[in-house]
Every structure is written in structure tokens, then in C-alpha cells.
Design an enzyme around this catalytic site. Structure first.
Site, PDB file in Angstrom:
ATOM      1  N   ASP A 171       4.399  -6.705   6.002  1.00 39.75           N
ATOM      2  CA  ASP A 171       3.880  -6.653   6.996  1.00 39.75           C
ATOM      3  C   ASP A 171       4.379  -5.927   7.678  1.00 39.75           C
ATOM      4  O   ASP A 171       5.526  -5.657   8.251  1.00 39.75           O
ATOM      5  CB  ASP A 171       2.928  -7.643   7.657  1.00 39.75           C
ATOM      6  CG  ASP A 171       2.045  -8.173   8.820  1.00 39.75           C
ATOM      7  OD1 ASP A 171       1.480  -6.717   8.725  1.00 39.75           O
ATOM      8  OD2 ASP A 171       1.586  -8.940   8.838  1.00 39.75           O
ATOM      9  N   ARG A 175      -4.054  -2.341   4.175  1.00 37.67           N
ATOM     10  CA  ARG A 175      -4.583  -2.666   5.822  1.00 37.67           C
ATOM     11  C   ARG A 175      -5.545  -1.431   6.484  1.00 37.67           C
ATOM     12  O   ARG A 175      -4.668  -0.861   7.064  1.00 37.67           O
ATOM     13  CB  ARG A 175      -4.081  -3.881   6.434  1.00 37.67           C
ATOM     14  CG  ARG A 175      -5.143  -4.569   8.032  1.00 37.67           C
ATOM     15  CD  ARG A 175      -5.907  -5.861   7.124  1.00 37.67           C
ATOM     16  NE  ARG A 175      -4.878  -6.942   6.938  1.00 37.67           N
ATOM     17  CZ  ARG A 175      -4.746  -7.313   8.505  1.00 37.67           C
ATOM     18  NH1 ARG A 175      -4.520  -6.579   9.909  1.00 37.67           N
ATOM     19  NH2 ARG A 175      -3.960  -8.068   7.979  1.00 37.67           N
ATOM     20  N   ASP A 192      -5.653  -7.387  12.735  1.00 35.18           N
ATOM     21  CA  ASP A 192      -5.536  -8.519  12.084  1.00 35.18           C
ATOM     22  C   ASP A 192      -7.343  -8.856  12.657  1.00 35.18           C
ATOM     23  O   ASP A 192      -8.278  -8.830  13.381  1.00 35.18           O
ATOM     24  CB  ASP A 192      -4.945  -9.192  12.993  1.00 35.18           C
ATOM     25  CG  ASP A 192      -3.366  -9.123  11.623  1.00 35.18           C
ATOM     26  OD1 ASP A 192      -3.254  -8.203  11.306  1.00 35.18           O
ATOM     27  OD2 ASP A 192      -3.239 -10.582  12.694  1.00 35.18           O
TER      28      ASP A 192
END
Length: 422
Positions: free
Chosen positions: A272, A320, A324
Site C-alpha cells: 500500500d 487496486r 478505498d
């Protein structure tokens, strides 16, 4: 500079954001694109976007709305250079220019089809390699956030077994580490992290873990003991300033961390805040990811997040492709780079063409408990566009609909080939 005559009513512009969380979508040619309110963390550092018009990072596409093919403007090799490509409309003309080397191609059909065709060629040119299918995952983040404990992990490990959920990986998210950057030291609730990984594996699951490898927080032992390993300002989170790691100077640190994590039994890695690694240049960023891959081995599964998109092609298994998700639908202050279902939906759909070409697309986790706003809508997005399927509820909190939906989506992930393109 390129000038393109367009229909002001029908023309559309596709603006591709810098990293996972950067807003990405298609707009009418007279619109103004979404802009992150915190550009240092959610935009492209050092490349502020114009207040009006569009700025694609390495990629911008235009449907003139006149019956002509779609014009795709793109980096020749986004591993080495990602030019910012700007477009501004006026009096029936779209003016496109860039601050680096850009190629232009014409493709018939929709913008989505044109981007898929371009991506096929880009993947071949850059040696992206075969795309590996993703395992099904349970992730701790969207129920426990940073307050997760070992007991929480074990409770859900048992619940997965008791309810016969098709979960391959139990992924421990943020909260296990002593500090951001201090990945070889554990928080109090995770003093026995290697033993926990062993428990997960002995239950027949793979052990996964979250790491922000290119960050160091101001109060971390890493920042205090090794200031020479730090690069520039990487934003603010966890109540403190963040620094980017100088990947070249910190190479030994990266190898030590990921060699240890692999030795403890982890073989699924959620990487991340990767944007920080690119702050020292794209060569350094790609080298850092290569070091991590060498440390964990070719069979480990790497998922990028908060990552610069084009420079990451060929280096991670899944990516991703959105901000989020959140239990709430609307983002804070309307910012489509911030956590929300609407922000995650918009950019997930806009990057659907990457799945099966660059990697497996991760739209973020399925959250299906009753407290989640518009949970049916989010489940439909995950089902349609989710290549990587991860549940992030406390299993005991799922009602009948949530449990059935979680089981169905975890067991029906699409193959790692491109989605059907309109």
C-alpha cells in the site's frame, strides 16, 4: 500541440489519474475533471492539474463525437516516463499537449474499446507477462481498521471454516506493526505474529499481510535511527508526517523486511501507499518492487495499492484500481479520491479495461453487512468488475443476504482475461 475539432455536445474525454486513488473517468468535453483536495497523497506530486480542462497521467483518450475514431494519446513507455497530457476545449476545438514523449493512435468504437486495444499493445511492448488469477481473500480492514487484534483474526479464521466460505487467504491489515516503517517489530496485539501466520496455514489457508513498504512515519524507529534512508514529504496520516523511503539507500532494509515476512509464512502481500516509492523517480520505484519480488519469490502474490499505474505494469499480480471503499456512499467533501462507494465505483468502472491485460483488477473489498449503505449496489460493482474478490466484514455480523452474497462472489471470480468491452 495537437488541435482536434470536436462536437461540443457529443465529444468525450477520458482522463487517467496518476495512481490507484486518483480520480479516473470519462467526461463531456466542456466539463471540468474531478480534482483531489489533497493532491500530495491522491494526485501526482509536482504536476498540479489545471483548474479547468483535463490532465491525464500518461494516458488520455478523446471521442470527438463526430463519427471519427477515438484518439488515444499515451506514453510510449510508462515504465520510464509518464508525461502529463493536458486537453482544453474552446470554440469547437480540443487542444491537446504534453510535457513529454507521447504517441497518438486512432481506434474505432467506444473509448472503452479503444483503451483495451491500446492496452493490448502496451502490454506486449512492455513485457507485462501472463496475468495470474487471484486467490479469494478475507481482509481485516473494513471492520476492525487499525484496532484489529490476533483474537479478531482467529475468530474470523474459525468463522470462515464454520460457514464453509471459499476463502484462500486470511489477510492481516494495518494494525499489526509497531509503526509505519517498523515492519520487523509488532504492536502489542500481534506479539506472536509468526505463530499467527502458522495458525492460519495449519487451518489450510494462506497467510496474507498488509505493508506500506516505501513509507516511514515521523515517529517510527526507522525515521529516528536512519534519517539517511528517508526521501521527501509523502503526506500526513496516522496523526503524523510521512516520509518517502529513499529506495536505493534503503534496499537492504526492504530485503530484510520481506525476507523475514516470507520466512514467517506470509505469501500474499498487500503493498500500500506505493506512490511514495515513485517520489525518488520511476527507476527507483521499479527497482524497489523488483527487490520485494526477489525477496518473497515468484510464487508469492503481490497486490499494489496507492500505486502509480503505468510504471507498475509487469511488477504486481493485482492492482487496486480505485480509491478505498467505505461503509458510506458519498465521499468526504465530495472528493472522489477519498474513501466512499461512489468514488470507488467511478474509477473502478473507468479502469475495467486494465483487467486481464496488465494484472487482475482489485476494486477494493466487498462489504456486505447490514450497516453498509447501498450494499446491494456495491456488491453489484464487485461482481461485475472485481477480478480480485476480498471480503472485509466480521463474518459473525453478516445477515443471511450478506453471507450468501459473500459466498457467491468469493466463489465466482472471473478469469484473468479482459472483460467484455462495449
Amino acid at each position: 500541440m495537437m488541435r482536434l475539432r470536436v462536437d461540443p455536445v457529443r465529444a468525450q474525454v477520458y482522463e487517467h489519474g496518476w495512481q490507484s486513488w486518483s480520480p479516473t473517468t470519462t467526461y463531456g468535453v466542456t466539463a471540468t475533471a474531478h480534482r483531489p483536495l489533497t493532491p500530495a497523497m491522491y494526485g501526482r506530486p509536482g504536476r498540479p492539474a489545471p483548474r479547468e480542462g483535463f490532465q491525464g497521467e500518461g494516458l488520455l483518450a478523446v471521442d470527438p463525437g463526430t463519427g471519427e475514431p477515438v484518439h488515444v494519446y499515451a506514453a510510449r513507455d510508462g515504465r520510464a516516463e509518464v508525461p502529463s497530457i493536458r486537453a482544453a476545449y474552446g470554440d469547437g476545438v480540443l487542444t491537446v499537449d504534453a510535457d513529454g514523449d507521447v504517441e497518438q493512435a486512432l481506434h474505432p468504437g467506444t473509448i472503452e474499446r479503444a483503451l483495451g486495444t491500446w492496452a493490448d499493445g502496451y502490454a506486449r511492448r512492455t513485457g507485462a507477462g501472463a496475468v495470474r488469477a487471484a486467490p479469494a481473500v478475507w481482509c481485516s480492514w473494513y471492520h476492525y481498521f487499525g484496532a484489529v487484534t490476533t483474537d479478531d483474526i482467529l475468530e474470523n479464521l474459525d468463522a470462515v471454516e464454520e460457514r464453509d466460505l471459499p476463502v484462500d487467504v486470511i489477510q492481516i491489515d494495518d494494525g499489526w506493526q509497531a509503526g509505519i516503517g517498523d515492519w520487523l517489530s509488532f504492536s502489542g496485539p500481534f506479539a506472536g505474529l509468526p505463530r499467527l501466520a502458522g495458525r492460519i496455514r495449519s487451518a489450510g489457508r494462506r497467510a496474507g499481510i498488509w505493508v506500506a513498504p516505501f513509507l516511514a512515519a515521523a515517529n517510527s524507529d526507522l525515521a529516528r535511527a536512519h534519517p539517511g534512508r528517508l526521501g521527501g514529504d509523502a503526506g500526513h496520516n496516522w496523526g503524523q508526517a510521512l516520509f518517502a523511503l529513499d529506495v536505493v539507500r534503503a534496499e537492504d532494509h526492504l530485503r530484510e523486511v520481506f525476507t523475514a515476512l516470507r520466512a514467517w509464512g506470509f505469501d500474499y502481500f498487500k503493498l500500500d501507499f506505493l506512490y511514495a516509492g515513485a517520489m525518488g523517480g520511476l527507476d527507483a520505484y521499479r527497482h524497489g518492487l523488483t527487490v520485494i519480488r526477489e525477496a518473497v519469490g515468484p510464487d508469492a502474490y503481490l497486490v499494489g495499492c496507492g500505486a502509480p499505474i503505468l510504471p507498475s505494469v509487469g511488477l504486481v499480480d493485482a492492482m487496486r484500481v480505485s480509491p478505498d471503499v467505505s461503509p458510506v456512499y458519498e465521499p468526504e467533501d465530495g472528493d472522489l479520491s477519498r474513501a466512499s462507494q461512489r468514488a470507488a465505483t467511478v474509477t473502478t468502472i473507468a479502469r475495467a479495461w486494465q483487467h486481464g491485460r496488465f494484472w487482475v483488477n482489485d476494486p477494493d473489498c466487498l462489504i456486505a453487512r447490514p450497516q453498509v449503505e447501498r450494499r446491494e449496489d456495491w456488491a453489484a460493482v464487485v461482481e461485475r468488475y472485481g477480478g480480485l474478490r476480498a471480503s472485509s466484514d466480521r463474518i459473525a455480523d453478516l445477515d443471511a443476504w450478506g453471507l450468501e452474497t459473500t459466498r457467491r462472489l468469493l466463489s465466482s471470480a472471473p478469469d484473468p482475461v479482459p472483460f467484455g468491452t462495449p
